[in-house]
Design a protein around this motif. Structure first.
Motif, PDB file in Angstrom:
ATOM      1  N   VAL A  44     -29.588 -24.696  13.882  1.00  0.00           N
ATOM      2  CA  VAL A  44     -29.689 -26.109  13.520  1.00  0.00           C
ATOM      3  C   VAL A  44     -30.834 -26.326  12.530  1.00  0.00           C
ATOM      4  O   VAL A  44     -30.768 -27.192  11.648  1.00  0.00           O
ATOM      5  CB  VAL A  44     -29.891 -26.979  14.781  1.00  0.00           C
ATOM      6  CG1 VAL A  44     -30.160 -28.429  14.398  1.00  0.00           C
ATOM      7  CG2 VAL A  44     -28.676 -26.901  15.694  1.00  0.00           C
ATOM      8  N   CYS A  45     -31.886 -25.503  12.654  1.00  0.00           N
ATOM      9  CA  CYS A  45     -33.067 -25.653  11.801  1.00  0.00           C
ATOM     10  C   CYS A  45     -32.891 -25.017  10.421  1.00  0.00           C
ATOM     11  O   CYS A  45     -33.682 -25.316   9.507  1.00  0.00           O
ATOM     12  CB  CYS A  45     -34.289 -25.031  12.480  1.00  0.00           C
ATOM     13  SG  CYS A  45     -34.844 -25.900  13.969  1.00  0.00           S
ATOM     14  N   VAL A  46     -31.899 -24.163  10.262  1.00  0.00           N
ATOM     15  CA  VAL A  46     -31.742 -23.422   9.005  1.00  0.00           C
ATOM     16  C   VAL A  46     -31.678 -24.340   7.775  1.00  0.00           C
ATOM     17  O   VAL A  46     -32.376 -24.096   6.779  1.00  0.00           O
ATOM     18  CB  VAL A  46     -30.517 -22.485   9.071  1.00  0.00           C
ATOM     19  CG1 VAL A  46     -30.088 -22.035   7.669  1.00  0.00           C
ATOM     20  CG2 VAL A  46     -30.837 -21.275   9.925  1.00  0.00           C
ATOM     21  N   PRO A  47     -30.852 -25.405   7.763  1.00  0.00           N
ATOM     22  CA  PRO A  47     -30.810 -26.246   6.550  1.00  0.00           C
ATOM     23  C   PRO A  47     -32.168 -26.824   6.170  1.00  0.00           C
ATOM     24  O   PRO A  47     -32.507 -26.879   4.977  1.00  0.00           O
ATOM     25  CB  PRO A  47     -29.814 -27.350   6.930  1.00  0.00           C
ATOM     26  CG  PRO A  47     -28.949 -26.737   7.969  1.00  0.00           C
ATOM     27  CD  PRO A  47     -29.867 -25.855   8.766  1.00  0.00           C
ATOM     28  N   ALA A  48     -32.952 -27.250   7.171  1.00  0.00           N
ATOM     29  CA  ALA A  48     -34.271 -27.822   6.876  1.00  0.00           C
ATOM     30  C   ALA A  48     -35.258 -26.748   6.427  1.00  0.00           C
ATOM     31  O   ALA A  48     -36.080 -26.967   5.542  1.00  0.00           O
ATOM     32  CB  ALA A  48     -34.810 -28.554   8.103  1.00  0.00           C
ATOM     33  N   LYS A  49     -35.185 -25.548   7.031  1.00  0.00           N
ATOM     34  CA  LYS A  49     -36.107 -24.466   6.698  1.00  0.00           C
ATOM     35  C   LYS A  49     -35.919 -23.990   5.263  1.00  0.00           C
ATOM     36  O   LYS A  49     -36.879 -23.570   4.601  1.00  0.00           O
ATOM     37  CB  LYS A  49     -35.912 -23.282   7.659  1.00  0.00           C
ATOM     38  CG  LYS A  49     -36.524 -23.477   9.037  1.00  0.00           C
ATOM     39  CD  LYS A  49     -36.131 -22.356   9.975  1.00  0.00           C
ATOM     40  CE  LYS A  49     -36.694 -21.021   9.520  1.00  0.00           C
ATOM     41  NZ  LYS A  49     -38.174 -20.936   9.667  1.00  0.00           N
ATOM     42  N   PHE A  50     -34.694 -24.063   4.772  1.00  0.00           N
ATOM     43  CA  PHE A  50     -34.401 -23.499   3.465  1.00  0.00           C
ATOM     44  C   PHE A  50     -34.087 -24.561   2.401  1.00  0.00           C
ATOM     45  O   PHE A  50     -33.652 -24.229   1.305  1.00  0.00           O
ATOM     46  CB  PHE A  50     -33.242 -22.512   3.566  1.00  0.00           C
ATOM     47  CG  PHE A  50     -33.613 -21.235   4.276  1.00  0.00           C
ATOM     48  CD1 PHE A  50     -34.165 -20.172   3.575  1.00  0.00           C
ATOM     49  CD2 PHE A  50     -33.456 -21.128   5.651  1.00  0.00           C
ATOM     50  CE1 PHE A  50     -34.535 -19.010   4.225  1.00  0.00           C
ATOM     51  CE2 PHE A  50     -33.827 -19.964   6.313  1.00  0.00           C
ATOM     52  CZ  PHE A  50     -34.369 -18.904   5.604  1.00  0.00           C
ATOM     53  N   ARG A  51     -34.337 -25.821   2.712  1.00  0.00           N
ATOM     54  CA  ARG A  51     -34.054 -26.862   1.722  1.00  0.00           C
ATOM     55  C   ARG A  51     -34.962 -26.721   0.504  1.00  0.00           C
ATOM     56  O   ARG A  51     -34.527 -26.899  -0.633  1.00  0.00           O
ATOM     57  CB  ARG A  51     -34.234 -28.255   2.342  1.00  0.00           C
ATOM     58  CG  ARG A  51     -33.752 -29.376   1.439  1.00  0.00           C
ATOM     59  CD  ARG A  51     -33.966 -30.737   2.069  1.00  0.00           C
ATOM     60  NE  ARG A  51     -35.377 -31.091   2.104  1.00  0.00           N
ATOM     61  CZ  ARG A  51     -36.035 -31.609   1.073  1.00  0.00           C
ATOM     62  NH1 ARG A  51     -35.431 -31.802  -0.090  1.00  0.00           N
ATOM     63  NH2 ARG A  51     -37.318 -31.923   1.184  1.00  0.00           N
ATOM     64  N   VAL A  52     -36.242 -26.424   0.728  1.00  0.00           N
ATOM     65  CA  VAL A  52     -37.201 -26.234  -0.356  1.00  0.00           C
ATOM     66  C   VAL A  52     -37.760 -24.816  -0.255  1.00  0.00           C
ATOM     67  O   VAL A  52     -38.324 -24.438   0.767  1.00  0.00           O
ATOM     68  CB  VAL A  52     -38.355 -27.255  -0.289  1.00  0.00           C
ATOM     69  CG1 VAL A  52     -39.340 -27.021  -1.433  1.00  0.00           C
ATOM     70  CG2 VAL A  52     -37.812 -28.669  -0.320  1.00  0.00           C
ATOM     71  N   VAL A  53     -37.606 -24.037  -1.324  1.00  0.00           N
ATOM     72  CA  VAL A  53     -38.036 -22.637  -1.314  1.00  0.00           C
ATOM     73  C   VAL A  53     -38.982 -22.382  -2.478  1.00  0.00           C
ATOM     74  O   VAL A  53     -38.704 -22.788  -3.611  1.00  0.00           O
ATOM     75  CB  VAL A  53     -36.818 -21.683  -1.406  1.00  0.00           C
ATOM     76  CG1 VAL A  53     -37.269 -20.237  -1.569  1.00  0.00           C
ATOM     77  CG2 VAL A  53     -35.935 -21.825  -0.174  1.00  0.00           C
ATOM     78  N   MET A 101     -27.363 -35.979  15.108  1.00  0.00           N
ATOM     79  CA  MET A 101     -28.643 -36.405  15.674  1.00  0.00           C
ATOM     80  C   MET A 101     -29.630 -35.246  15.690  1.00  0.00           C
ATOM     81  O   MET A 101     -30.830 -35.422  15.424  1.00  0.00           O
ATOM     82  CB  MET A 101     -28.437 -36.962  17.081  1.00  0.00           C
ATOM     83  CG  MET A 101     -29.695 -37.604  17.665  1.00  0.00           C
ATOM     84  SD  MET A 101     -29.370 -38.456  19.211  1.00  0.00           S
ATOM     85  CE  MET A 101     -28.358 -39.823  18.606  1.00  0.00           C
ATOM     86  N   GLN A 102     -29.132 -34.046  15.980  1.00  0.00           N
ATOM     87  CA  GLN A 102     -30.006 -32.878  15.946  1.00  0.00           C
ATOM     88  C   GLN A 102     -30.597 -32.672  14.551  1.00  0.00           C
ATOM     89  O   GLN A 102     -31.793 -32.427  14.394  1.00  0.00           O
ATOM     90  CB  GLN A 102     -29.225 -31.630  16.366  1.00  0.00           C
ATOM     91  CG  GLN A 102     -28.847 -31.590  17.833  1.00  0.00           C
ATOM     92  CD  GLN A 102     -28.061 -30.353  18.188  1.00  0.00           C
ATOM     93  OE1 GLN A 102     -27.415 -29.739  17.333  1.00  0.00           O
ATOM     94  NE2 GLN A 102     -28.110 -29.961  19.456  1.00  0.00           N
ATOM     95  N   LEU A 103     -29.750 -32.793  13.533  1.00  0.00           N
ATOM     96  CA  LEU A 103     -30.216 -32.603  12.157  1.00  0.00           C
ATOM     97  C   LEU A 103     -31.223 -33.679  11.765  1.00  0.00           C
ATOM     98  O   LEU A 103     -32.184 -33.412  11.034  1.00  0.00           O
ATOM     99  CB  LEU A 103     -29.023 -32.617  11.195  1.00  0.00           C
ATOM    100  CG  LEU A 103     -28.060 -31.439  11.311  1.00  0.00           C
ATOM    101  CD1 LEU A 103     -26.849 -31.649  10.409  1.00  0.00           C
ATOM    102  CD2 LEU A 103     -28.760 -30.129  10.951  1.00  0.00           C
TER     103      LEU A 103
END
Length: 430
Positions: free
Chosen positions: A36-45, A10-12
């Motif tokens: 928790v935010c790391v995957p979203a922050k680095f999904r598009v670089v 749910m957090q993701l």
């Protein structure tokens, strides 16, 4: 804190719904929230230079690289950056990043000419990479990018579906047809690129058709005169084909190259973007045309307007349902007039001529050098658009005519419809 009591899934989900600014602010709440935010922050670089790439490698923990799914990478140098002496030294940071991105699904690689052959090494291990764009942003006559290198990279990907190549140069090793032609740059010194396990030494552009997973192919500003386009065994089922013209060749040559490739891959193509005229009436009859599945035809802004009626008519053998044309703002009147001319031919030829056609669209491409139109010019363009739409209504065709250019998302004007379906995504830019 209630947030920390939520299930991870749910957090993701919540984090994934945040915009860039919201995500950045939320990630600063505390260390647990940041993780928790790391995957979203680095999904598009997005890395706009080689120096930005080097800073990224130095400052970002390597285990974060595994979250990258889309990567936009430019290898040009920043102003006043120290000189990197060898092509191998320039390739090393790219290799280092790609080797650590197993989830990568989409890669845009913009380079200025030659890349070292070592760049090929990580690509066979990028099993999730399905969308690849390689562009040479340099001057082809000074810094050509070898077809052998890009074909080897593309053929190394096990699940490649979408491939876009821009400003790629023929290799002297394959370009027998260009011997003695001083006007077309060719690459020398690329014979040491290793043989591919399947393609062997046949790393010419037509060998792209031997990639079985390929579904969409875009080739722009690239010499397509290799006769092997007609003899290479086709192992893929291309659904979308986007062919641009080559600036160093004349219109007749570009048309010949386009028609040759169309005839080779046509049986599976459902969507086609065209930048040159088609004069071969092979495509005009349903019983003869290789384009028997073609449903969507797109025409680029560089297409010669006076060839619109003849070219579209020559494609009458295909069951085209949608015709869209992109033009520059100053050409709106001429384009609308040309499409009216085509519709008049359709009326004259009777109900069997383009009987599947359902809609006609006109959109305006961005022109960096465009001059602000006068009031009279704006009124003339609006009137031309209305006449075309009125004609379409009379024929019970849907239509959409835009006389205002869209906001550009790059320096170059849009030249591809099939590439123009863009969605806003969150990205990490260095």
């Amino acid at each position: 804190m209630f947030w920390h009591n939520l299930p991870t899934e749910m957090q993701l989900l919540i984090v994934g719904s945040l915009g860039n600014d919201e995500l950045e602010s939320f990630s600063r709440v505390d260390q647990r929230t940041y993780q928790v935010c790391v995957p979203a922050k680095f999904r598009v670089v997005k890395l706009p230079s080689l120096q930005a790439l080097e800073r990224f490698l130095d400052s970002v923990p390597r285990d974060y690289f595994t979250h990258i799914e889309e990567l936009d990478l430019t290898t040009k140098d920043e102003p006043n950056a120290p000189c990197i002496p060898t092509s191998r030294a320039r390739a090393d940071p790219i290799i280092s990043l790609l080797a650590a991105t197993p989830r990568l699904t989409k890669l845009s690689l913009k380079t200025e000419g030659w890349m070292d052959k070592s760049i090929i090494a990580p690509f066979p291990y990028l099993r999730n990479l399905r969308d690849l764009n390689i562009s040479n942003c340099g001057d082809e006559s000074l810094s050509p990018l070898s077809e052998r290198l890009v074909v080897s990279i593309a053929a190394s990907l096990q699940n490649l579906e979408v491939l876009s190549l821009d400003n790629i140069s023929r290799s002297q090793y394959h370009a027998i047809d260009l011997e003695g032609n001083p006007d077309i740059p060719v690459v020398v010194g690329d014979v040491d690129i290793p043989d591919h396990p399947i393609l062997g030494s046949e790393l010419a552009l037509p060998s792209l058709l031997r990639i079985p997973t390929l579904r969409k192919l875009t080739l722009r500003d690239t010499h397509l005169g290799d006769e092997r386009w007609t003899t290479t065994p086709v192992a893929c089922r291309l659904e979308v084909l986007d062919l641009g013209s080559y600036v160093r060749a004349d219109e007749d040559f570009n048309s010949l190259c386009t028609e040759r490739i169309m005839a080779t891959v046509g049986p599976s193509v459902a969507e086609f973007s065209l930048a040159t005229a088609v004069s071969d009436n092979l495509f005009a009859k349903p019983t003869d045309t290789p384009l028997r599945r073609l449903r969507k035809l797109h025409i680029s802004p560089f297409f010669p307007v006076d060839s619109v009626v003849d070219t579209v008519s020559n494609l009458a053998g295909s069951p085209i349902e949608m015709l869209s044309m992109q033009c520059f703002e100053e050409d709106v009147v001429d384009v609308c007039s040309a499409l009216e001319g085509f519709l008049s031919v359709r009326v004259e030829r009777g109900p069997q001529f383009f009987d599947k056609l359902q809609r006609i669209d006109v959109t305006v491409a961005t022109n960096q050098d465009a001059v602000e139109p006068t009031i009279e010019e704006s009124e003339e363009r609006a009137a031309a658009a209305e006449r075309l739409q009125s004609f379409c209504r009379d024929l019970r065709l849907k239509s959409f005519v835009v006389d205002t250019p869209p906001t550009p998302d790059c320096v170059k004007p849009v030249t591809s419809f099939t590439d123009g379906k863009r969605f806003k995504t969150r990205s990490m830019t260095i």
